[in-house]
Design an enzyme around this catalytic site. Structure first.
Site, mmCIF file in Angstrom:
data_model
loop_
_atom_site.group_PDB
_atom_site.id
_atom_site.type_symbol
_atom_site.label_atom_id
_atom_site.label_comp_id
_atom_site.label_asym_id
_atom_site.label_seq_id
_atom_site.Cartn_x
_atom_site.Cartn_y
_atom_site.Cartn_z
ATOM 1 N N ASP A 171 0.907 -1.142 0.000
ATOM 2 C CA ASP A 171 0.000 0.000 0.000
ATOM 3 C C ASP A 171 0.950 1.196 0.000
ATOM 4 O O ASP A 171 1.589 1.481 1.025
ATOM 5 C CB ASP A 171 -0.878 0.005 1.246
ATOM 6 C CG ASP A 171 -1.872 1.148 1.209
ATOM 7 O OD1 ASP A 171 -1.437 2.296 0.963
ATOM 8 O OD2 ASP A 171 -3.072 0.922 1.405
ATOM 9 N N HIS A 172 1.084 1.862 -1.138
ATOM 10 C CA HIS A 172 2.203 2.815 -1.231
ATOM 11 C C HIS A 172 2.040 3.995 -0.280
ATOM 12 O O HIS A 172 3.000 4.687 0.024
ATOM 13 C CB HIS A 172 2.439 3.273 -2.678
ATOM 14 C CG HIS A 172 1.474 4.274 -3.194
ATOM 15 N ND1 HIS A 172 0.237 3.944 -3.686
ATOM 16 C CD2 HIS A 172 1.549 5.617 -3.294
ATOM 17 C CE1 HIS A 172 -0.386 5.045 -4.068
ATOM 18 N NE2 HIS A 172 0.386 6.074 -3.850
ATOM 19 N N HIS A 234 -5.837 2.705 1.183
ATOM 20 C CA HIS A 234 -5.032 3.813 1.713
ATOM 21 C C HIS A 234 -5.675 4.486 2.941
ATOM 22 O O HIS A 234 -5.037 4.652 3.971
ATOM 23 C CB HIS A 234 -4.797 4.881 0.642
ATOM 24 C CG HIS A 234 -4.222 4.353 -0.643
ATOM 25 N ND1 HIS A 234 -3.266 3.374 -0.671
ATOM 26 C CD2 HIS A 234 -4.462 4.671 -1.944
ATOM 27 C CE1 HIS A 234 -2.933 3.112 -1.935
ATOM 28 N NE2 HIS A 234 -3.659 3.890 -2.726
#
Ligand code: BG6
Length: 484
Positions: A171-172, A234
């Site tokens: 999950d950047h 996110h």
């Protein structure tokens, strides 16, 4: 430490838009362990040099500050090579294994930057070829399914070849510096912990706003929508970092156990709550920055009359002793007024105001954790300007800009996570049970929307979404940060 990084989907968007620039930054910052090899894998035939030229060309489309000079690219490109593979052919994996074994790197990371429909075949074939040994890891990029059942299917296939410690779900947002600083803020300092609870905090807002529209990704986006694209992953991950109990150690599982508990404590949605506590919107045509912009329905590859949401605002609660009754508002959208990602912790006002004009929630303290465009912290206080007498208090803020404080260059989310994947640091990756629990929580919303023929509310580009989003928080006597 030598490493081999295999990028499946080596010619795709994610690879050239995000991964190569991140790898180049890591290389430029001297953080990529020396002696590494990066192997791009895709369907078509090309030589290593042709692939390097392809990536170099694509760099002209990334942010200017991240583009390499010819010389720097040439240095970086020595690590790059290319291999054609048919992902369903066992002999192609056998060839890959030979390539890896000849060198015997300390760490081997396979990054699946392909469409998720290819995850099962790649995982099975990697497993069958013995490319799942103890020094090997698999990195999976979202979307990991489109609902709980499909996520579980993917997780089962992954688990058939790789252990949980080997399978890293990216999950950047978790790689963004401000998010790591959130952990440091909460658990490296004693200052905030006594305040971090329902007695002192009025509400918490997570905003992930983008000014861009869906661009050329209309077909992908229309299958996805803002709830699956940004909230399920996110926004919920940020919420867990804010709401989790202090973990017993910095160990990946200690952290992920606490995050999972938060996800399990989120108030489940009923259809009535979806109608009351969730606002969905879709941008219409209008002007943005003085230019005419398309509405969502006019974007390429968006089906006529689509009900896909490009905006979501919702209210939820974490049902435990620390947070009972504290609203958590999550909001995300495309074509909003600004690119702005932040978490705002609004504290309760003083119980007995003695200074004139200092009453009310609007004058209360807040902590703003800024994720982008800049990352930093702002602590909003009231202060007396001095001069004696009964003067009004003025709002002031303590600003912390991490770049300035550490005089360092920003390390992007993908850069951080790629380096962690290579080094085997797991705490910023999402465990399968967290991911499945997040799906379990959003599913009733998805389901309620399929039963509701009214569809999303239109909003103007450059706005902060439909007016109903403001009404959602106003109902609790709150306001979004930009309205305070
Ligand atoms: C991705 C979404 O996960 O995050 C995109 O799929 C979105 O739709 C992107 O644009 C936003 O990431 P960032 O880091 O630019 O805020």
């Amino acid at each position: 430490m030598s490493f081999d990084l295999i990028l499946f989907g080596g010619t795709g968007d994610l690879t050239w838009r995000k991964l190569m620039p991140a790898l180049f930054q890591a290389f430029r910052h001297g953080k990529l362990p020396p002696g590494g090899r990066i192997l791009a894998v895709a369907r078509d035939e090309r030589s290593d040099d042709e692939y390097r030229a392809f990536i170099k060309e694509r760099f002209t489309e990334v942010e200017e500050s991240k583009r390499p000079s010819d010389e720097a690219f040439a240095d970086f490109a020595r690590m790059l090579s290319y291999r054609r593979m048919d992902l369903s052919m066992p002999e192609h994996y056998a060839g890959l294994k030979r390539w890896i074994d000849e060198r015997g790197a300390d760490k081997v990371v396979s990054f699946l930057a392909t469409g998720p429909h290819l995850f099962p075949v790649i995982c099975e074939q990697l497993g069958a070829a013995g490319l799942n040994g103890p020094n090997m890891r698999l990195v999976l990029e979202k979307p990991l399914g489109h609902d709980l059942a499909s996520a579980q299917r993917i997780n089962r296939v992954v688990a058939s070849a790789f252990s949980e410690e080997q399978a890293l779900r990216i999950d950047h947002y978790l790689g963004k510096p401000a998010v790591q600083n959130l952990m440091a803020l909460r658990f490296g300092n004693a200052l905030f912990e006594p305040l971090w609870r329902r007695e002192c905090i009025a509400n918490i807002q997570v905003t992930l706003a983008e000014s861009i529209g869906v661009g050329s990704r209309g077909d992908f986006y229309d299958q996805t929508g803002a709830l699956r694209d940004m909230i399920q992953n996110h926004a919920l991950q940020l919420l867990t970092m804010i709401a989790m109990e202090p973990p017993s150690s910095n160990d990946a599982d200690a952290i992920r156990d606490e995050k999972l508990k938060v996800l399990k404590s989120l108030r489940p949605f009923t259809p009535e709550m979806v109608a009351r506590d969730v606002v969905r919107g879709q941008y219409r045509a209008g002007s943005f920055d003085g230019k005419a912009v398309k509405g969502y329905l006019d974007e390429v590859r968006v089906p006529p009359g689509s009900h896909c949401e490009t905006f979501v605002a919702l209210r939820t609660e974490v049902q435990n002793w620390r947070w009972a009754g504290v609203p958590f508002y999550l909001r995300t959208g495309k074509r909003l007024a600004a690119r702005d990602a932040q978490i705002v912790v609004n504290f309760r006002p003083v119980p007995h105001p003695i200074f004139p004009g200092s009453e009310g929630a609007a004058r209360a303290n807040k902590l703003v954790i800024k994720l982008q465009p800049e990352d930093g912290l702002e602590l909003h206080l009231l202060a007396a300007k001095g001069g004696g007498g009964n003067e009004l208090l003025s709002p002031v803020s303590l600003d912390l800009d991490f770049d300035k404080a550490f005089a360092s260059e920003r390390v992007g989310g993908y850069e951080k996570l790629l380096l962690d994947a290579i080094a085997g640091r797991l705490s910023l990756f999402v465990r399968s049970d967290e991911q499945e629990q997040a799906w379990r929580w959003v599913e009733p919303v998805l389901h309620a929307w399929t039963q509701d023929p009214t569809g999303p509310r239109p909003y103007a580009p450059g706005s902060w979404g439909p007016a109903a989003a403001s009404a959602l928080v106003a109902r609790d006597g709150c306001a979004w940060a930009e309205e305070q």
